[in-house]
Write a protein that holds these residues in place. Structure first.
Motif, PDB file in Angstrom:
ATOM      1  N   LEU A  30       0.987  -1.285  -0.103  1.00 56.25           N
ATOM      2  CA  LEU A  30       0.028   0.080   0.045  1.00 56.25           C
ATOM      3  C   LEU A  30       0.838   1.160   0.067  1.00 56.25           C
ATOM      4  CD1 LEU A  30      -2.850  -1.102   2.731  1.00 56.25           C
ATOM      5  CD2 LEU A  30      -2.873  -0.902  -0.025  1.00 56.25           C
ATOM      6  N   GLY A  31       2.052   1.139   0.063  1.00 54.51           N
ATOM      7  CA  GLY A  31       3.077   2.374  -0.244  1.00 54.51           C
ATOM      8  C   GLY A  31       3.829   2.513   0.957  1.00 54.51           C
ATOM      9  N   ALA A  32       3.770   1.929   2.040  1.00 54.19           N
ATOM     10  CA  ALA A  32       4.540   1.812   3.493  1.00 54.19           C
ATOM     11  C   ALA A  32       5.868   1.646   3.206  1.00 54.19           C
ATOM     12  CB  ALA A  32       4.008   1.237   4.405  1.00 54.19           C
ATOM     13  N   ASP A  33       6.602   2.474   3.532  1.00 59.29           N
ATOM     14  CA  ASP A  33       8.164   2.528   3.427  1.00 59.29           C
ATOM     15  C   ASP A  33       9.014   2.803   4.653  1.00 59.29           C
ATOM     16  OD1 ASP A  33      10.846   2.147   2.908  1.00 59.29           O
ATOM     17  OD2 ASP A  33      10.730   3.326   0.948  1.00 59.29           O
ATOM     18  N   ILE A  34       9.428   1.889   5.409  1.00 55.12           N
ATOM     19  CA  ILE A  34       9.982   2.183   6.794  1.00 55.12           C
ATOM     20  C   ILE A  34      10.982   3.222   6.588  1.00 55.12           C
ATOM     21  CG2 ILE A  34      11.493   0.335   6.963  1.00 55.12           C
ATOM     22  CD1 ILE A  34      10.670   0.028   9.880  1.00 55.12           C
ATOM     23  N   SER A  35      11.661   3.323   5.444  1.00 55.21           N
ATOM     24  CA  SER A  35      12.872   4.036   5.331  1.00 55.21           C
ATOM     25  C   SER A  35      12.437   5.691   5.250  1.00 55.21           C
ATOM     26  CB  SER A  35      13.709   3.578   4.253  1.00 55.21           C
ATOM     27  OG  SER A  35      13.040   3.847   3.011  1.00 55.21           O
ATOM     28  N   PHE A  36      11.279   5.674   4.741  1.00 51.44           N
ATOM     29  CA  PHE A  36      10.633   6.930   4.795  1.00 51.44           C
ATOM     30  C   PHE A  36      10.522   7.915   6.062  1.00 51.44           C
ATOM     31  CE2 PHE A  36       6.811   9.893   4.135  1.00 51.44           C
ATOM     32  CZ  PHE A  36       7.534  10.784   3.311  1.00 51.44           C
ATOM     33  N   LEU A  37      10.294   6.866   7.256  1.00 55.60           N
ATOM     34  CA  LEU A  37      10.345   7.416   8.496  1.00 55.60           C
ATOM     35  C   LEU A  37      11.553   8.348   8.885  1.00 55.60           C
ATOM     36  CD1 LEU A  37       8.924   4.721  10.707  1.00 55.60           C
ATOM     37  CD2 LEU A  37       7.791   6.671  10.258  1.00 55.60           C
ATOM     38  N   LYS A  38      12.669   7.814   8.270  1.00 53.86           N
ATOM     39  CA  LYS A  38      14.104   8.766   8.485  1.00 53.86           C
ATOM     40  C   LYS A  38      14.075  10.004   8.212  1.00 53.86           C
ATOM     41  CE  LYS A  38      17.227   4.598   8.193  1.00 53.86           C
ATOM     42  NZ  LYS A  38      18.168   3.908   7.466  1.00 53.86           N
ATOM     43  N   SER A  39      13.403  10.269   6.800  1.00 51.79           N
ATOM     44  CA  SER A  39      13.264  11.626   6.488  1.00 51.79           C
ATOM     45  C   SER A  39      12.189  12.596   7.118  1.00 51.79           C
ATOM     46  CB  SER A  39      12.950  11.633   4.903  1.00 51.79           C
ATOM     47  OG  SER A  39      11.730  11.014   4.595  1.00 51.79           O
ATOM     48  N   ILE A  40      11.127  11.769   7.794  1.00 56.67           N
ATOM     49  CA  ILE A  40      10.161  12.525   8.448  1.00 56.67           C
ATOM     50  C   ILE A  40      10.495  12.657  10.095  1.00 56.67           C
ATOM     51  CG2 ILE A  40       7.885  12.194   9.586  1.00 56.67           C
ATOM     52  CD1 ILE A  40       7.985  12.584   6.605  1.00 56.67           C
ATOM     53  N   ILE A  41      11.272  11.913  10.839  1.00 52.91           N
ATOM     54  CA  ILE A  41      11.528  12.064  11.966  1.00 52.91           C
ATOM     55  C   ILE A  41      12.569  13.164  12.171  1.00 52.91           C
ATOM     56  CG2 ILE A  41      10.960   9.736  12.661  1.00 52.91           C
ATOM     57  CD1 ILE A  41      13.881   8.802  12.920  1.00 52.91           C
ATOM     58  N   GLU A  42      13.236  13.580  10.983  1.00 53.11           N
ATOM     59  CA  GLU A  42      14.381  14.657  11.211  1.00 53.11           C
ATOM     60  C   GLU A  42      13.649  16.039  11.606  1.00 53.11           C
ATOM     61  OE1 GLU A  42      16.331  14.857   7.339  1.00 53.11           O
ATOM     62  OE2 GLU A  42      17.438  12.878   7.996  1.00 53.11           O
ATOM     63  N   ASN A  43      12.287  16.086  11.313  1.00 55.04           N
ATOM     64  CA  ASN A  43      11.746  17.313  11.323  1.00 55.04           C
ATOM     65  C   ASN A  43      10.636  17.324  12.709  1.00 55.04           C
ATOM     66  OD1 ASN A  43      12.736  18.238   9.085  1.00 55.04           O
ATOM     67  ND2 ASN A  43      10.832  17.035   7.795  1.00 55.04           N
ATOM     68  N   TYR A  44      10.902  16.207  13.466  1.00 54.61           N
ATOM     69  CA  TYR A  44      10.107  16.278  14.688  1.00 54.61           C
ATOM     70  C   TYR A  44      10.737  15.829  16.046  1.00 54.61           C
ATOM     71  CZ  TYR A  44       5.846  15.757  11.592  1.00 54.61           C
ATOM     72  OH  TYR A  44       4.862  15.981  10.939  1.00 54.61           O
ATOM     73  N   SER A  45      10.065  16.161  17.106  1.00 51.27           N
ATOM     74  CA  SER A  45      10.755  15.499  18.460  1.00 51.27           C
ATOM     75  C   SER A  45      10.231  14.235  18.588  1.00 51.27           C
ATOM     76  CB  SER A  45      10.219  16.309  19.228  1.00 51.27           C
ATOM     77  OG  SER A  45      10.897  17.811  19.391  1.00 51.27           O
ATOM     78  N   VAL A  46      11.001  13.178  18.806  1.00 52.05           N
ATOM     79  CA  VAL A  46      10.932  11.902  19.075  1.00 52.05           C
ATOM     80  C   VAL A  46      10.379  11.619  20.387  1.00 52.05           C
ATOM     81  CG1 VAL A  46      11.471   9.363  18.479  1.00 52.05           C
ATOM     82  CG2 VAL A  46      12.069  11.160  16.992  1.00 52.05           C
ATOM     83  N   HIS A  47       9.601  10.829  20.621  1.00 54.74           N
ATOM     84  CA  HIS A  47       9.185  10.378  22.191  1.00 54.74           C
ATOM     85  C   HIS A  47       8.917   8.802  22.051  1.00 54.74           C
ATOM     86  CE1 HIS A  47       8.795  14.792  23.564  1.00 54.74           C
ATOM     87  NE2 HIS A  47       8.283  14.699  22.280  1.00 54.74           N
ATOM     88  N   ASN A  48       9.424   8.175  22.891  1.00 53.90           N
ATOM     89  CA  ASN A  48       9.241   6.670  23.047  1.00 53.90           C
ATOM     90  C   ASN A  48       8.446   6.233  24.131  1.00 53.90           C
ATOM     91  OD1 ASN A  48      10.904   5.968  20.461  1.00 53.90           O
ATOM     92  ND2 ASN A  48      12.590   6.427  21.773  1.00 53.90           N
ATOM     93  N   PHE A  49       7.440   5.323  23.934  1.00 52.36           N
ATOM     94  CA  PHE A  49       6.722   5.046  24.922  1.00 52.36           C
ATOM     95  C   PHE A  49       7.487   3.781  25.325  1.00 52.36           C
ATOM     96  CE2 PHE A  49       3.102   6.882  22.729  1.00 52.36           C
ATOM     97  CZ  PHE A  49       2.663   7.908  23.654  1.00 52.36           C
ATOM     98  N   ASP A  50       8.113   3.606  26.629  1.00 51.02           N
ATOM     99  CA  ASP A  50       9.060   2.432  26.952  1.00 51.02           C
ATOM    100  C   ASP A  50       8.466   1.406  28.020  1.00 51.02           C
ATOM    101  OD1 ASP A  50       8.960   4.174  29.293  1.00 51.02           O
ATOM    102  OD2 ASP A  50      11.078   4.702  29.033  1.00 51.02           O
ATOM    103  N   ILE A  51       7.084   1.722  28.224  1.00 55.17           N
ATOM    104  CA  ILE A  51       6.272   0.783  29.268  1.00 55.17           C
ATOM    105  C   ILE A  51       5.130   0.256  28.535  1.00 55.17           C
ATOM    106  CG2 ILE A  51       4.930   0.645  31.450  1.00 55.17           C
ATOM    107  CD1 ILE A  51       6.532   2.925  32.625  1.00 55.17           C
ATOM    108  N   ASN A  52       5.087  -0.910  28.271  1.00 55.35           N
ATOM    109  CA  ASN A  52       4.266  -1.830  27.707  1.00 55.35           C
ATOM    110  C   ASN A  52       2.968  -1.977  28.590  1.00 55.35           C
ATOM    111  OD1 ASN A  52       2.362  -3.956  26.496  1.00 55.35           O
ATOM    112  ND2 ASN A  52       4.143  -3.943  25.117  1.00 55.35           N
ATOM    113  N   TYR A  53       1.721  -1.697  28.604  1.00 51.26           N
ATOM    114  CA  TYR A  53       0.520  -1.779  29.541  1.00 51.26           C
ATOM    115  C   TYR A  53      -0.280  -2.800  29.252  1.00 51.26           C
ATOM    116  CZ  TYR A  53       1.824   2.716  31.657  1.00 51.26           C
ATOM    117  OH  TYR A  53       3.029   3.742  32.338  1.00 51.26           O
ATOM    118  N   ARG A  54       0.019  -3.538  28.153  1.00 54.20           N
ATOM    119  CA  ARG A  54      -1.128  -4.749  27.714  1.00 54.20           C
ATOM    120  C   ARG A  54      -0.425  -5.828  27.883  1.00 54.20           C
ATOM    121  NH1 ARG A  54      -2.058  -5.525  21.458  1.00 54.20           N
ATOM    122  NH2 ARG A  54      -0.432  -6.732  21.571  1.00 54.20           N
ATOM    123  N   SER A  55       0.942  -6.024  27.639  1.00 50.05           N
ATOM    124  CA  SER A  55       1.410  -7.543  27.468  1.00 50.05           C
ATOM    125  C   SER A  55       2.093  -7.808  28.646  1.00 50.05           C
ATOM    126  CB  SER A  55       2.226  -7.456  26.260  1.00 50.05           C
ATOM    127  OG  SER A  55       1.952  -7.493  24.957  1.00 50.05           O
TER     128      SER A  55
END
Length: 604
Positions: A30-55
């Motif tokens: 459908l056009g998803a390309d994980i490498s495209f994220l590299k060009s996107i995240i350069e323009n954003y502040s990245v925040h990671n969720f590091d606690i899994n509340y489901r599993s």
């Protein structure tokens, strides 16, 4: 394309938040390309969720082992469980079935599945749609209730493939695609090609199918006569917004055509108390201008009615301008005398030039090389529309000849169209603006079509009705049928998972975003995971999606033998069934290693 849309609607002050999971990018088709994220995240502040509340932690450790083996470090985010839960017996199971894939599936259904069916929701997730059908067939033979999600879903059933185009053709009678289906089903053409060709010929002749239901076959003839022999009024409005029930008209313009010649013009500005902040960006009419030039609303509207008199009305996109004038007349307690014959140049242009990709006034001016501009000033627009009418008139005679020929050649088909379709179409057309209980309405329509078209009821039909009932309960506002149809076109079969299913069979692609207490992943063999023709990294992410659907229990299995079929020709054809040993999937190796280190059940 989606990114371009986002980039064009955001402003500098807009806050944009993107949510995603690097390890679940599985839709490259459908056009998803994980490498495209590299060009996107350069323009954003990245925040990671590091606690899994489901599993729980024991599942999370498996996900981590898998991620460390198959994903690049740059895409992995360290995650910890919210709490530590000791797995119950058989919460984690790996079974290697010493036989073919069919025997593996039978073993799962007969020996393993019954143990889990009373332990919450269960899903069997497979790689291919044919496996969904295989499991479903086996479960049906055992009398085990389940919900199947595959490409052959209810929205692709014969009933739905006739119901949806039928309903859509009520809203947009110009859509050829919807009519292709309607003609094939209601006229019983021998094949889709014949139905399609008849529909194309009908549109190319300047008709739309609904003409034959509302006695509108002579619209081009009537339009030509009125333009050439009578006085008609071309009109347009500018308003404070697009809400025909509540917004105010602030400018009305009109121009008369007498025997095809432009005559007098009319223009009036109306006072209003409504906000102009947004609308003046379009029509450029300011509060200051209205304060100086506008007249009382009731006086202005009566002046327009006097100008029209008993003449026929013409507008480009008539439906909107007519609706808002009628609404404004009603609010001012003025008797509506606009009951004259009316024409829409948008409709006429679609009939004369059925292959154009758009019909906005601005485009038609350019396409037909007409003098005038579409400035969103009512007077400019009516002058341009009057010139458009004069240009359209030169094409009418040729199209009318085409229509006469079409009627002559297709007399029997048109008669059949009226007999088979008119009553049904007109009845449901009258429902469009009514408030309806959509579940009951859809059942009413479907039962009618099942009888009329001799269709079978789809297997998940009752579930579809329950889903509609659920949507109605969630909706705090009543919806007209027209509003429901907008919602209906967005539905897909996974939406029908409403929480009362105990067992679901699905492909992994279609399970993304869902979660289950128990997850079975069968056929975990080399060549399937990763698939022989697939990109290994994306296939690893696909398998990761399957793993992470589990909330409590994970059951993985593989088989040891692979079918090979060879043919030997002698007196008669003989078929020899051979098999070779096969390897378990490489995706299983880190999981097996984890199982062994924790002394978890890996029995065969």
């Amino acid at each position: 394309m989606q990114w371009e849309i986002i980039n064009n609607i955001i402003k500098k002050e807009t806050t944009v938040v993107l949510f995603g999971d690097y390890e679940q990018s599985i839709y490259s088709f459908l056009g998803a390309d994980i490498s495209f994220l590299k060009s996107i995240i350069e323009n954003y502040s990245v925040h990671n969720f590091d606690i899994n509340y489901r599993s729980p932690s024991y599942l999370l450790e498996i996900y981590k082992e898998f991620s460390k083996t198959f994903f690049k470090d740059e895409w992995s985010v360290p995650t910890t469980a919210n709490e530590t839960i000791v797995p119950e017996k058989d919460a984690l199971v790996y079974r290697n079935i010493d036989d073919f894939d069919k025997k593996e599936e039978e073993y799962i259904i007969n020996k393993i599945l019954p143990y889990y069916l009373d332990k919450g929701t269960t899903a069997i997730l497979v790689r291919f749609n044919n496996k969904v059908n295989d499991f479903s067939y086996m479960l049906e033979s055992k009398g085990i209730s389940h919900f199947k999600v595959s490409t052959s879903d209810i929205f692709k059933s014969t009933l739905l493939k006739s119901t949806l185009p039928f309903l859509s053709s009520l809203i947009n009678p110009y859509s050829r695609t919807n009519w292709f289906y309607n003609m094939q089903h209601f006229l019983k053409f021998p094949n889709a090609k014949t139905a399609t060709q008849f529909t194309i010929n009908l549109f190319n002749s300047g008709f739309i199918p609904s003409d034959f239901f509302f006695n509108n076959e002579n619209v081009l003839i009537d339009f030509k006569y009125k333009i050439q022999n009578e006085r008609v009024i071309v009109f347009d409005t500018e308003t404070t917004g697009l809400d025909t029930n509540n917004d105010d008209i602030i400018q009305i313009a009109g121009i008369e055509l007498i025997n095809g010649k432009i005559g007098q013009t009319f223009e009036v500005f109306l006072k209003t108390d409504k906000d102009l902040t947004e609308s003046q960006k379009i029509h450029k009419i300011t509060r200051e201008y209205l304060d100086e030039h506008a007249v009382d609303r009731k006086i202005a509207l009566k002046q327009f009615l006097d100008f029209v008199g008993k003449s026929s009305l013409v507008a480009h996109n008539l439906k909107y301008d007519k609706s808002i004038i009628e609404s404004n007349l009603k609010r001012e307690n003025i008797e509506n005398s606009l009951n004259t014959i009316q024409f829409d140049t948008l409709d006429i242009a679609k009939r004369l030039f059925p292959r154009l990709h758009k019909y906005k006034l601005e485009y038609l001016i350019e396409y037909l090389n007409i003098e005038g501009i579409n400035s969103h000033n009512a007077l400019d627009d009516v002058i341009a529309t009057a010139n458009l009418i004069i240009a359209l008139e030169t094409h009418l005679e040729a199209k009318i000849i085409d229509q006469k020929h079409f009627l002559l050649v297709n007399e029997n088909a048109i008669k059949k169209l009226k007999e088979n379709f008119k009553e049904t179409y007109c009845k449901h057309y009258n429902f469009l603006k009514r408030y309806v209980d959509f579940s009951k309405y859809f059942d009413f329509l479907s039962q009618e079509l099942i009888i009329q078209l001799n269709f079978n009821k789809p297997s998940n039909y009752d579930k579809l009705l329950r889903y509609f009932e659920l949507k109605i309960k969630e909706d705090t506002l009543e919806n007209t049928l027209l509003e429901w149809l907008d919602i209906l076109n967005t539905f897909k079969e996974t939406d029908l998972i409403i929480g009362d299913e105990n067992l679901i069979i699905s492909t992994i692609h279609r399970s993304k975003g869902l979660q289950f207490d128990n997850v079975f992943i069968p056929n975990c063999n080399d060549g399937i995971y990763p698939f022989i023709y697939a990109d290994e990294e994306e296939d690893a992410r696909l398998f990761y999606v399957a793993l992470t659907r589990a909330k409590k229990r994970l059951i993985i299995s593989s088989h040891t033998k692979n079918h090979k079929t060879s043919f030997e020709f002698k007196d008669n054809v003989k078929v020899f069934l051979q098999y070779t040993n096969v390897e378990c999937s490489k995706f299983i190796l880190p999981i097996k290693s984890y199982f062994n280190s924790k002394d978890i059940n890996t029995s065969t």
